[in-house]
Scaffold this motif. Structure first.
Motif, PDB file in Angstrom:
ATOM      1  N   ALA A 251       1.396  -1.342  -0.298  1.00  0.00           N
ATOM      2  CA  ALA A 251       0.400   0.576   0.006  1.00  0.00           C
ATOM      3  C   ALA A 251       0.898   1.349   0.486  1.00  0.00           C
ATOM      4  O   ALA A 251       0.427   1.635  -0.518  1.00  0.00           O
ATOM      5  N   LEU A 252       2.170   1.124   0.644  1.00  0.00           N
ATOM      6  CA  LEU A 252       3.276   1.861   0.766  1.00  0.00           C
ATOM      7  C   LEU A 252       3.784   2.567  -0.505  1.00  0.00           C
ATOM      8  O   LEU A 252       4.512   3.893  -0.149  1.00  0.00           O
ATOM      9  N   THR A 253       3.637   1.250  -1.207  1.00  0.00           N
ATOM     10  CA  THR A 253       5.170   1.147  -2.295  1.00  0.00           C
ATOM     11  C   THR A 253       4.590   2.325  -3.481  1.00  0.00           C
ATOM     12  O   THR A 253       3.940   2.242  -4.152  1.00  0.00           O
ATOM     13  N   VAL A 254       5.647   3.728  -3.620  1.00  0.00           N
ATOM     14  CA  VAL A 254       4.640   4.799  -4.836  1.00  0.00           C
ATOM     15  C   VAL A 254       5.591   4.229  -5.905  1.00  0.00           C
ATOM     16  O   VAL A 254       5.349   3.896  -7.250  1.00  0.00           O
TER      17      VAL A 254
ATOM     18  N   ARG B 232      10.449   5.318   2.599  1.00  0.00           N
ATOM     19  CA  ARG B 232       8.935   5.494   2.762  1.00  0.00           C
ATOM     20  C   ARG B 232       8.482   4.971   3.980  1.00  0.00           C
ATOM     21  O   ARG B 232       7.525   5.756   4.477  1.00  0.00           O
TER      22      ARG B 232
ATOM     23  N   THR C 118      -7.747   3.168   2.443  1.00  0.00           N
ATOM     24  CA  THR C 118      -7.354   2.435   1.162  1.00  0.00           C
ATOM     25  C   THR C 118      -7.056   2.497   0.642  1.00  0.00           C
ATOM     26  O   THR C 118      -7.653   0.753  -0.124  1.00  0.00           O
ATOM     27  N   ALA C 119      -5.420   2.357   0.522  1.00  0.00           N
ATOM     28  CA  ALA C 119      -4.421   1.228  -0.422  1.00  0.00           C
ATOM     29  C   ALA C 119      -4.449  -0.135   0.410  1.00  0.00           C
ATOM     30  O   ALA C 119      -4.265  -0.661  -0.443  1.00  0.00           O
TER      31      ALA C 119
ATOM     32  N   CYS D  79      -7.010  -1.735   1.844  1.00  0.00           N
ATOM     33  CA  CYS D  79      -8.161  -1.735   0.729  1.00  0.00           C
ATOM     34  C   CYS D  79      -7.583  -2.827  -0.211  1.00  0.00           C
ATOM     35  O   CYS D  79      -7.866  -3.511  -0.792  1.00  0.00           O
ATOM     36  N   GLY D  80      -7.002  -1.557  -1.323  1.00  0.00           N
ATOM     37  CA  GLY D  80      -6.806  -2.175  -2.866  1.00  0.00           C
ATOM     38  C   GLY D  80      -5.570  -2.923  -2.630  1.00  0.00           C
ATOM     39  O   GLY D  80      -5.671  -4.049  -3.379  1.00  0.00           O
TER      40      GLY D  80
ATOM     41  N   ARG E 275      -6.712  -6.494  -1.680  1.00  0.00           N
ATOM     42  CA  ARG E 275      -7.653  -6.997  -2.916  1.00  0.00           C
ATOM     43  C   ARG E 275      -6.211  -7.355  -3.991  1.00  0.00           C
ATOM     44  O   ARG E 275      -6.520  -9.039  -4.482  1.00  0.00           O
TER      45      ARG E 275
ATOM     46  N   MET F 262       1.144   9.422  -1.415  1.00  0.00           N
ATOM     47  CA  MET F 262       0.998   9.747  -0.704  1.00  0.00           C
ATOM     48  C   MET F 262       1.565   8.102  -0.489  1.00  0.00           C
ATOM     49  O   MET F 262       1.912   7.269   0.449  1.00  0.00           O
ATOM     50  N   VAL F 263       0.661   7.369  -0.875  1.00  0.00           N
ATOM     51  CA  VAL F 263       0.130   5.768  -1.141  1.00  0.00           C
ATOM     52  C   VAL F 263       0.654   5.293  -2.271  1.00  0.00           C
ATOM     53  O   VAL F 263       0.125   6.486  -3.153  1.00  0.00           O
ATOM     54  N   SER F 264      -0.145   4.141  -2.451  1.00  0.00           N
ATOM     55  CA  SER F 264       0.260   3.284  -4.240  1.00  0.00           C
ATOM     56  C   SER F 264      -1.023   4.148  -5.249  1.00  0.00           C
ATOM     57  O   SER F 264      -1.667   3.107  -3.974  1.00  0.00           O
TER      58      SER F 264
ATOM     59  N   MET G 275      -3.029   0.970  -5.725  1.00  0.00           N
ATOM     60  CA  MET G 275      -3.634   0.130  -5.101  1.00  0.00           C
ATOM     61  C   MET G 275      -4.621   0.999  -3.734  1.00  0.00           C
ATOM     62  O   MET G 275      -6.060   0.477  -3.520  1.00  0.00           O
ATOM     63  N   TYR G 276      -4.610   2.966  -4.486  1.00  0.00           N
ATOM     64  CA  TYR G 276      -5.574   3.487  -3.437  1.00  0.00           C
ATOM     65  C   TYR G 276      -7.073   3.394  -4.636  1.00  0.00           C
ATOM     66  O   TYR G 276      -7.862   3.623  -3.934  1.00  0.00           O
TER      67      TYR G 276
ATOM     68  N   LEU H  44      -7.809   0.895  -6.371  1.00  0.00           N
ATOM     69  CA  LEU H  44      -8.443  -0.168  -6.744  1.00  0.00           C
ATOM     70  C   LEU H  44      -8.568  -0.924  -5.113  1.00  0.00           C
ATOM     71  O   LEU H  44      -9.917  -1.361  -4.477  1.00  0.00           O
ATOM     72  N   GLY H  45      -8.545   0.063  -3.712  1.00  0.00           N
ATOM     73  CA  GLY H  45      -9.570   0.001  -2.557  1.00  0.00           C
ATOM     74  C   GLY H  45      -9.747   1.183  -2.257  1.00  0.00           C
ATOM     75  O   GLY H  45     -11.714   1.185  -2.096  1.00  0.00           O
ATOM     76  N   ALA H  46      -9.888   1.953  -3.264  1.00  0.00           N
ATOM     77  CA  ALA H  46     -11.278   3.415  -3.143  1.00  0.00           C
ATOM     78  C   ALA H  46     -12.703   2.359  -4.442  1.00  0.00           C
ATOM     79  O   ALA H  46     -13.949   2.881  -4.166  1.00  0.00           O
ATOM     80  N   LYS H  47     -12.740   1.503  -6.224  1.00  0.00           N
ATOM     81  CA  LYS H  47     -13.045   2.050  -5.972  1.00  0.00           C
ATOM     82  C   LYS H  47     -13.481   0.079  -5.755  1.00  0.00           C
ATOM     83  O   LYS H  47     -13.079  -1.350  -5.826  1.00  0.00           O
TER      84      LYS H  47
END
Lengths: 397, 397
Positions: free
Chosen positions: A116-119, A172, A272-273, A275-276, A279, B1-3, B6-7, B9-12
């Motif tokens: 989630a944190l890796t950009v 990060r 949210t990230a 959660c993504g 998934r 600030m986050v991927s 992934m954001y 994917l989590g938001a949708k």
């Protein structure tokens, strides 16, 4: 024809698993009672009674789909609400269900958080050596780089001055693990204040959030009345990765959580990230029955006193023989100086006496062996003879 | 600030989950009995009694660490041996424990398999539309590309001539799902022979293995005495991704397996890469208690007859009203023609009558709605009024 990277990861079993498998094979030849297997961190103390009781109660009182059905991806709301309430009572914090994301254990908690944190592929995560070897695997899977910083060899606290040098624009986050596997050390208030100060300073300098990822499966496994500090009290940008594997002796059940307090920078985006990422990695939800089970067992633990008496027995016994090691405050490992520079050779020599102890090289801190004492105390008593023989080998040589 | 990936994917949230959550909120206003929620595939038929019985027996007869301890990463040997024996009896094959890798359900089975097989970012996996939307997510996570090929709109069998055009040098594998979510179709012997012929020919042409990944969570959910063919009998390079979610009504427990028969090309390398991919994604082992539970329940299923009567009730009822849909042979979904070209708008209109049906756009096959009939039959009966109103809306308009 298959992924080379995945093949190599599958082919190179961890050194811990290798010793564990060797022990099982050797036991078949020389007898189980003659093998002194200190390799693996598989809790031997049974799960507390509340686990069995709550499973049976759930099966008898709830409908099948209420126990075994999908929960929402982030976990059952009532479960998360109850964990939040429990934590609020224990740490005097203001957590809500929305701060928790239930996972399939600590490995999942970490993999998901890192992903989630890796950009970008330039991103770096710092780990403190000695570290749990799989950190490298999970960081690599997230597509980021690993930076290792050695702990103080005197007491295995973080060397904040060295950490400072390792932090740069690409950092990060930092993963910490207290109580620590493999050293058994619990980070002191002093360490945490110093760490928090550094991270705040560096966040300002680089104008970006530095996330502290606190891997806490051993939070409850502490001795002599020691309290493990609640890290978000020291540093706001803390994400806690927790697992019930060790505290409730449920390592095979894969149940834990990610905790993202609301005051974390971009907390909702991080959530949210997460959660993504869950998934994306194929985690649909954390095992549903055990979500409810841990809710019924909040505040309960396996009988830590048994690990404590093992700790004393082994620490005192090895010390008397002249082995050197920092007295651990938590977890269930002794991190002992190898009797020769090369700990891999030392571990091989130990095998001659059917003593299975893990060389520390894969923990990023050569020259030690990890001795897991979540074992039968009778085995510890029987093992002293072998430890003495191993010592003699080096004194005579 | 986050991927970002992934954001997003989590938001949708998936359209299925969205409708499901909408239904829960609406139910709180208009009453649960007035909502006709056909959105989600959460089995309503209870798990068979053997699940409860075996859990209680295990808890009463086994030691805590025998039930809840880590198993080996690939799963408990005895569990895998028993599944192999069961499959050998059922399909007259020669499987061994070593062919199985236990997983946290079908999503994990697929994620791990795809990650193990993906060699380069040029690699392609072909999916047959309509397909389970998460296939796209898992293929993307593995770092490969998605190629979608439409099924025959007449009967939802594979259009082998179209598939042929889609296969090229970059194709690593094809994912099939029979019984199919969302169409309910079971691939015929004819389809499978034709598919196998094509894949053999193309493997030769490109001088490389083409893997057929067979996603089979609905294998046992079939009607009218239909038998689901055992795919490796048709094509050797088949990897089966299985889950007990549907057959035993255990979707929340996350338990399944990957089966790699020994005659698969590079079978041991594929298996090793699967072990590596499982490790990389943070799966330590499949949930340990449920590994033992499914071993005690081999060959058992939830009461499929209940789904069958739902199927008849809904299929006949909708047909009489003039809705058009292929009669499903398996799974628990009807895939019904939308009454207007835009199925998203059609699903929105259905909401006016508190009818929650999933537009097919995310399944890669616009113009349909998926109606999940693993629901209370009384709800089906009450829903006909709403289905009629929806039909009237289009006839009057």
């Amino acid at each position: 024809m298959v992924s080379k990277e995945m093949y190599e990861l599958g082919a190179k079993r961890s050194v811990i698993r290798d010793l564990f498998e060797y022990g099982k094979q050797k036991a078949a030849i020389v007898g189980k009672e003659n093998i002194f297997d200190f390799s693996i961190g598989n809790p031997t103390v049974p799960a507390p009674e509340c686990v069995k009781e709550s499973i049976i109660k759930l099966l008898k009182t709830k409908k099948s789909d209420e126990i075994h059905g999908y929960t929402s991806a982030q976990g059952d709301f009532e479960v998360r609400k109850n964990i939040a309430d429990y934590m609020n009572g224990k740490f005097n914090c203001q957590l809500k269900a929305e701060n928790f994301y239930m996972t399939c254990g600590a490995a999942a908690s970490l993999s998901i958080t890192l992903k989630a944190l890796t950009v970008s592929s330039e991103d770096e995560f710092i780990i403190i050596a000695p570290y749990f070897p799989e950190y490298r695997v999970f960081i690599k899977n997230a597509g980021a780089k690993v930076i290792a910083v050695p702990a103080d060899p005197e007491d295995f606290q973080i060397q904040v001055n060295l950490l400072e040098k390792a932090i740069d624009f690409h950092t990060r986050g930092i993963i910490i693990n207290s109580p620590n596997n493999p050293s058994g050390v619990v980070y002191s208030e002093k360490t945490l204040r110093s760490l928090a100060g550094l991270l705040k300073r560096k966040s300002k300098e680089y104008k970006k959030a530095l996330y502290l990822i606190s891997d806490e499966p051993y939070r409850e496994i502490v001795y002599d009345g020691i309290q493990v500090p609640y890290i978000p009290d020291y540093y706001e940008n803390t994400i806690i990765c927790y697992s019930y594997s060790k505290s409730l002796s449920l390592p095979g059940e894969r149940i834990g959580y990610i905790l993202i307090p609301s005051f974390v920078e971009n907390a909702r985006d991080v959530y949210t990230a997460v959660c993504g990422a869950g998934r994306s990695l194929g985690y649909v939800c954390a095992p549903s029955l055990f979500q409810r089970v841990i809710m019924q067992c909040l505040g309960k633990t396996s009988d830590i006193a048994l690990y404590d008496s093992n700790r004393k027995l082994l620490y005192d016994g090895l010390n008397k023989m002249g082995y050197r090691c920092v007295r651990p405050d938590g977890a269930f490992y002794l991190f002992v100086r190898s009797l020769e520079e090369n700990a891999v050779d030392f571990s091989e020599n130990a095998k001659k006496f059917n003593l299975l102890i893990v060389p520390s090289d894969d923990f990023g801190c050569p020259g030690y062996v990890r001795i897991s004492y979540c074992v039968d105390p009778e085995m510890i008593k029987r093992s002293f003879y072998a430890f003495q023989k191993l010592k003699d080998l080096y004194q005579s040589g």
